[in-house]
Scaffold this motif. Structure first.
Motif, PDB file in Angstrom:
ATOM      1  N   GLU A  75       0.819  -1.204   0.000  1.00  0.00           N
ATOM      2  CA  GLU A  75       0.000   0.000   0.000  1.00  0.00           C
ATOM      3  C   GLU A  75       0.863   1.268   0.000  1.00  0.00           C
ATOM      4  N   GLU A  76       1.921   1.273   0.831  1.00  0.00           N
ATOM      5  CA  GLU A  76       2.794   2.441   0.900  1.00  0.00           C
ATOM      6  C   GLU A  76       3.510   2.676  -0.427  1.00  0.00           C
ATOM      7  N   GLN A  77       4.000   1.591  -1.019  1.00  0.00           N
ATOM      8  CA  GLN A  77       4.752   1.742  -2.263  1.00  0.00           C
ATOM      9  C   GLN A  77       3.844   2.097  -3.443  1.00  0.00           C
ATOM     10  N   LEU A  78       2.641   1.555  -3.482  1.00  0.00           N
ATOM     11  CA  LEU A  78       1.685   1.934  -4.528  1.00  0.00           C
ATOM     12  C   LEU A  78       1.369   3.424  -4.421  1.00  0.00           C
ATOM     13  N   SER A  79       1.136   3.899  -3.210  1.00  0.00           N
ATOM     14  CA  SER A  79       0.844   5.321  -3.004  1.00  0.00           C
ATOM     15  C   SER A  79       2.007   6.189  -3.444  1.00  0.00           C
ATOM     16  N   SER A  80       3.219   5.784  -3.086  1.00  0.00           N
ATOM     17  CA  SER A  80       4.414   6.547  -3.459  1.00  0.00           C
ATOM     18  C   SER A  80       4.620   6.561  -4.962  1.00  0.00           C
ATOM     19  N   LEU A  81       4.384   5.420  -5.617  1.00  0.00           N
ATOM     20  CA  LEU A  81       4.529   5.332  -7.067  1.00  0.00           C
ATOM     21  C   LEU A  81       3.650   6.375  -7.761  1.00  0.00           C
ATOM     22  N   VAL A  82       2.408   6.490  -7.292  1.00  0.00           N
ATOM     23  CA  VAL A  82       1.467   7.423  -7.917  1.00  0.00           C
ATOM     24  C   VAL A  82       1.780   8.869  -7.533  1.00  0.00           C
ATOM     25  N   VAL A  83       1.899   9.132  -6.232  1.00  0.00           N
ATOM     26  CA  VAL A  83       1.986  10.511  -5.734  1.00  0.00           C
ATOM     27  C   VAL A  83       3.382  11.109  -5.917  1.00  0.00           C
ATOM     28  N   ASP A  84       4.424  10.322  -5.700  1.00  0.00           N
ATOM     29  CA  ASP A  84       5.795  10.850  -5.736  1.00  0.00           C
ATOM     30  C   ASP A  84       6.453  10.759  -7.105  1.00  0.00           C
ATOM     31  N   ILE A  85       5.937   9.869  -7.970  1.00  0.00           N
ATOM     32  CA  ILE A  85       6.619   9.633  -9.248  1.00  0.00           C
ATOM     33  C   ILE A  85       5.726   9.963 -10.445  1.00  0.00           C
ATOM     34  N   LEU A  86       4.568   9.337 -10.536  1.00  0.00           N
ATOM     35  CA  LEU A  86       3.747   9.466 -11.740  1.00  0.00           C
ATOM     36  C   LEU A  86       3.051  10.823 -11.839  1.00  0.00           C
ATOM     37  N   GLU A  87       2.481  11.306 -10.755  1.00  0.00           N
ATOM     38  CA  GLU A  87       1.802  12.602 -10.805  1.00  0.00           C
ATOM     39  C   GLU A  87       2.759  13.750 -11.115  1.00  0.00           C
ATOM     40  N   PRO A  88       3.935  13.829 -10.491  1.00  0.00           N
ATOM     41  CA  PRO A  88       4.862  14.909 -10.843  1.00  0.00           C
ATOM     42  C   PRO A  88       5.324  14.878 -12.297  1.00  0.00           C
ATOM     43  N   LEU A  89       5.315  13.700 -12.924  1.00  0.00           N
ATOM     44  CA  LEU A  89       5.672  13.602 -14.333  1.00  0.00           C
ATOM     45  C   LEU A  89       4.576  14.135 -15.245  1.00  0.00           C
ATOM     46  N   GLY A  90       3.349  14.225 -14.722  1.00  0.00           N
ATOM     47  CA  GLY A  90       2.241  14.732 -15.524  1.00  0.00           C
ATOM     48  C   GLY A  90       1.147  13.719 -15.791  1.00  0.00           C
ATOM     49  N   PHE A  91       1.181  12.580 -15.081  1.00  0.00           N
ATOM     50  CA  PHE A  91       0.141  11.565 -15.251  1.00  0.00           C
ATOM     51  C   PHE A  91      -0.956  11.749 -14.207  1.00  0.00           C
ATOM     52  N   GLU A  92      -2.145  11.319 -14.561  1.00  0.00           N
ATOM     53  CA  GLU A  92      -3.307  11.409 -13.679  1.00  0.00           C
ATOM     54  C   GLU A  92      -3.919  10.013 -13.565  1.00  0.00           C
ATOM     55  N   LEU A  93      -4.051   9.509 -12.348  1.00  0.00           N
ATOM     56  CA  LEU A  93      -4.548   8.156 -12.135  1.00  0.00           C
ATOM     57  C   LEU A  93      -6.024   8.058 -12.474  1.00  0.00           C
ATOM     58  N   ASN A  94      -6.344   7.090 -13.300  1.00  0.00           N
ATOM     59  CA  ASN A  94      -7.736   6.826 -13.669  1.00  0.00           C
ATOM     60  C   ASN A  94      -8.299   5.651 -12.875  1.00  0.00           C
ATOM     61  N   LEU A  95      -7.538   4.539 -12.837  1.00  0.00           N
ATOM     62  CA  LEU A  95      -8.011   3.329 -12.166  1.00  0.00           C
ATOM     63  C   LEU A  95      -6.808   2.535 -11.682  1.00  0.00           C
ATOM     64  N   ALA A  96      -6.938   1.942 -10.505  1.00  0.00           N
ATOM     65  CA  ALA A  96      -5.872   1.123  -9.932  1.00  0.00           C
ATOM     66  C   ALA A  96      -6.468  -0.147  -9.354  1.00  0.00           C
ATOM     67  N   THR A  97      -5.732  -1.234  -9.455  1.00  0.00           N
ATOM     68  CA  THR A  97      -6.148  -2.484  -8.826  1.00  0.00           C
ATOM     69  C   THR A  97      -4.918  -3.320  -8.504  1.00  0.00           C
ATOM     70  N   LYS A  98      -5.141  -4.405  -7.803  1.00  0.00           N
ATOM     71  CA  LYS A  98      -4.067  -5.343  -7.452  1.00  0.00           C
ATOM     72  C   LYS A  98      -4.398  -6.695  -8.065  1.00  0.00           C
ATOM     73  N   LEU A 153      -1.733  -2.770 -10.988  1.00  0.00           N
ATOM     74  CA  LEU A 153      -2.106  -2.511 -12.384  1.00  0.00           C
ATOM     75  C   LEU A 153      -2.824  -1.160 -12.412  1.00  0.00           C
ATOM     76  N   LEU A 154      -2.273  -0.226 -13.185  1.00  0.00           N
ATOM     77  CA  LEU A 154      -2.764   1.146 -13.196  1.00  0.00           C
ATOM     78  C   LEU A 154      -3.123   1.597 -14.600  1.00  0.00           C
ATOM     79  N   SER A 155      -4.157   2.405 -14.690  1.00  0.00           N
ATOM     80  CA  SER A 155      -4.491   3.123 -15.916  1.00  0.00           C
ATOM     81  C   SER A 155      -4.354   4.606 -15.610  1.00  0.00           C
ATOM     82  N   LEU A 156      -3.541   5.290 -16.435  1.00  0.00           N
ATOM     83  CA  LEU A 156      -3.252   6.698 -16.190  1.00  0.00           C
ATOM     84  C   LEU A 156      -3.439   7.514 -17.468  1.00  0.00           C
ATOM     85  N   ASN A 157      -4.001   8.688 -17.311  1.00  0.00           N
ATOM     86  CA  ASN A 157      -4.141   9.617 -18.417  1.00  0.00           C
ATOM     87  C   ASN A 157      -3.097  10.709 -18.302  1.00  0.00           C
ATOM     88  N   VAL A 158      -2.776  11.332 -19.429  1.00  0.00           N
ATOM     89  CA  VAL A 158      -1.915  12.502 -19.417  1.00  0.00           C
ATOM     90  C   VAL A 158      -2.741  13.689 -18.939  1.00  0.00           C
TER      91      VAL A 158
END
Length: 277
Positions: free
Chosen positions: A219-242, A262-267
């Protein structure tokens, strides 16, 4: 090898949603043990003992000459499964045929084929020449690893590749640059907890520039992947699952499984000031 049909596989999909960052929590949807996953498990368990013995013997013979990835491609073993066709379609919010897909690190194409029917044109990359031949035999357009950034795509899938390359942040930036021109979608899978390593010939090496993922738990690493890495690059999370990242087995086990996000992300759309700039 017999499959125990009474086995409860729900733990593959479980996590503590309360421990997810709020951004991830609102986009998380729990999946379940579906029919295609069941079919994969059954087929893995039905691989004969003699097939495993043959594969093991040939793999030892080929060890000095080619990588483990190429050996698996040559022997048609180590088949991977990430998700069902229905789940991939849901992750992409599928409502009509897309034009183009790029699947980065497509392996032998067994995962790609689960969602390739959604696209008019399917491009793939793969470092193993043996794997590339298999991909081309399935009708996919194999691009050179160095040249895929010269095109644009509606969707780019990067499934369990970020932990198997030396510069995952650069790869994500390249993906964003391609998708930002079309407003496209990234479908991303990554094994968590994160452990990066890269196959070079017959040797595995630590990543030179691993992802700066924080935390210890899934849970911690999934959150970090999205908030600390993907969002700053310009991605927006659409859907996430395990989901379980499955692989057919060998003489030691009928199949192997790891925990995948498994994530789906939009620009993210550019604001007016960015467009003017």
């Amino acid at each position: 090898m017999e499959l125990n049909y009474g086995t409860d596989y729900s733990y593959w999909y479980n996590l503590d949603e309360k421990k997810l960052h709020a951004t991830v929590q609102v986009s998380f949807k729990k999946h379940y043990y579906d029919s295609e996953t069941e079919e994969f498990i059954v087929s893995a368990c039905n691989i004969s003992y003699f097939k495993h013995v043959f594969d093991n013997t040939m793999s030892i013979f080929l060890l000095p000459f080619i990588s483990a990835t190429s050996r698996n491609a040559l022997l048609n073993r180590g088949i991977m499964f990430v998700a069902s066709s229905d789940l991939f379609a849901e992750m992409l919010n599928y409502s009509g045929k897309y034009d183009s897909l790029l699947d980065i690190g497509a392996g032998c194409g067994n995962v790609t084929i689960k969602f390739s029917d959604l696209f008019q044109n399917v491009f793939v990359t793969e470092t193993s020449s043996t794997m590339r031949q298999r991909l081309q035999s399935k009708g996919f357009i194999a691009l050179e690893v160095e040249n895929w950034t010269s095109r644009t795509y509606d969707v780019i899938s990067c499934l369990n590749v970020l932990d198997r390359c030396h510069e995952p942040m650069k790869l994500l930036q390249d993906i964003f640059d391609c998708l930002s021109q079309t407003g496209g979608t990234l479908m991303l899978a990554l094994v968590l907890p994160y452990h990066g390593s890269v196959e070079e010939g017959q040797v595995w090496h630590a990543q030179r520039d691993p992802l700066p993922i924080k935390g210890e738990s899934f849970e911690e690493q999934l959150s970090s992947l999205v908030v600390d890495i993907l969002e700053p690059l310009g991605f927006e999370l659409n859907l996430a699952t395990k989901v379980p990242y499955l692989c057919t087995g060998d003489l030691h086990a009928r199949y192997y499984s790891l925990s995948d996000c498994l994530l789906s992300l939009n620009v993210k759309p550019l604001c007016s000031s960015e467009l003017e700039g």
